[in-house]
Design an enzyme around this catalytic site. Structure first.
Site, PDB file in Angstrom:
ATOM      1  N   GLN A  38      22.212  30.342  70.767  1.00  0.00           N
ATOM      2  CA  GLN A  38      22.577  29.192  69.942  1.00  0.00           C
ATOM      3  C   GLN A  38      22.991  27.974  70.772  1.00  0.00           C
ATOM      4  OE1 GLN A  38      25.462  30.997  67.314  1.00  0.00           O
ATOM      5  NE2 GLN A  38      23.903  31.224  65.725  1.00  0.00           N
ATOM      6  N   ASN A  39      23.150  28.154  72.077  1.00  0.00           N
ATOM      7  CA  ASN A  39      23.419  26.986  72.912  1.00  0.00           C
ATOM      8  C   ASN A  39      22.109  26.220  73.036  1.00  0.00           C
ATOM      9  OD1 ASN A  39      23.735  25.237  75.294  1.00  0.00           O
ATOM     10  ND2 ASN A  39      25.725  26.233  75.425  1.00  0.00           N
ATOM     11  N   ARG A  40      22.173  24.919  72.861  1.00  0.00           N
ATOM     12  CA  ARG A  40      20.959  24.108  72.791  1.00  0.00           C
ATOM     13  C   ARG A  40      20.571  23.477  74.117  1.00  0.00           C
ATOM     14  NH1 ARG A  40      23.600  21.127  67.969  1.00  0.00           N
ATOM     15  NH2 ARG A  40      25.299  21.443  69.416  1.00  0.00           N
ATOM     16  N   PHE A  41      21.221  23.860  75.211  1.00  0.00           N
ATOM     17  CA  PHE A  41      20.935  23.236  76.505  1.00  0.00           C
ATOM     18  C   PHE A  41      19.447  23.304  76.861  1.00  0.00           C
ATOM     19  CE2 PHE A  41      20.356  23.333  81.091  1.00  0.00           C
ATOM     20  CZ  PHE A  41      20.931  22.127  81.437  1.00  0.00           C
ATOM     21  N   THR A 138      26.206  20.801  74.488  1.00  0.00           N
ATOM     22  CA  THR A 138      25.097  21.514  73.866  1.00  0.00           C
ATOM     23  C   THR A 138      25.561  22.819  73.225  1.00  0.00           C
ATOM     24  OG1 THR A 138      24.544  22.632  75.944  1.00  0.00           O
ATOM     25  CG2 THR A 138      23.405  20.535  75.472  1.00  0.00           C
TER      26      THR A 138
END
Length: 160
Positions: A38-41, A138
């Site tokens: 779920q981290n958008r980095f 992010t």
């Protein structure tokens, strides 16, 4: 609860250094920066470089390094239950100034969120020959900023 950062990802071509706070639990388990799904980095980076097919960790890291971007964390280690930045305490910083001095091509330091920025400011002064930029995190904890907004903000790292 004591958690440690990874080694920096930099090479001789690194011009931009992105600093996070400290890897989360999923990242530590997988030994990969920004491993939580779920981290958008990585989604942001793939959008910036129009490279949606980059999915393996090695390919993601190469996409960064090939574009002059390095990664590290402000904290070398810290006590933290779970993965929330708010829970970081008793931190020790990484030797970021030494890394910058060893890599004089780095002219931009980008903070992935306010926590990384505040931790850096707690331990280090900004160097005159480097530009500093704090961007929205992010992290999935930053739910107020959607992916499109993140990409717009983060686009500034490639406009230089």
């Amino acid at each position: 609860m004591l958690k440690r950062s990874f080694l920096p990802l930099v090479n001789a071509n690194t011009k931009t250094l992105i600093l996070g706070s400290l890897p989360g639990d999923r990242s530590l388990e997988q030994n990969e920066y920004y491993a939580h799904p779920q981290n958008r980095f990585w989604k942001v980076i793939r959008h910036l470089y129009n490279n949606p097919d980059t999915t393996s960790y090695v390919d993601k890291v190469n996409l960064l390094l090939d574009n002059g971007i390095g990664l590290w964390d402000v904290c070398a280690e810290a006590s933290r239950p779970g993965s929330m930045d708010l829970a970081i305490k008793d931190e020790s910083p990484n030797p970021i100034i030494a890394l910058l001095e060893a890599n004089p091509g780095i002219k931009l330091v980008v903070f992935n969120g306010q926590k990384a920025y505040k931790l850096y400011a707690k331990y280090f002064e900004q160097k005159e020959n480097i530009r500093y930029l704090c961007l929205p995190s992010t992290s999935p904890a930053n739910a107020k900023t959607n992916l499109e907004q993140l990409v717009t903000h983060w686009r500034t790292i490639i406009s230089d």
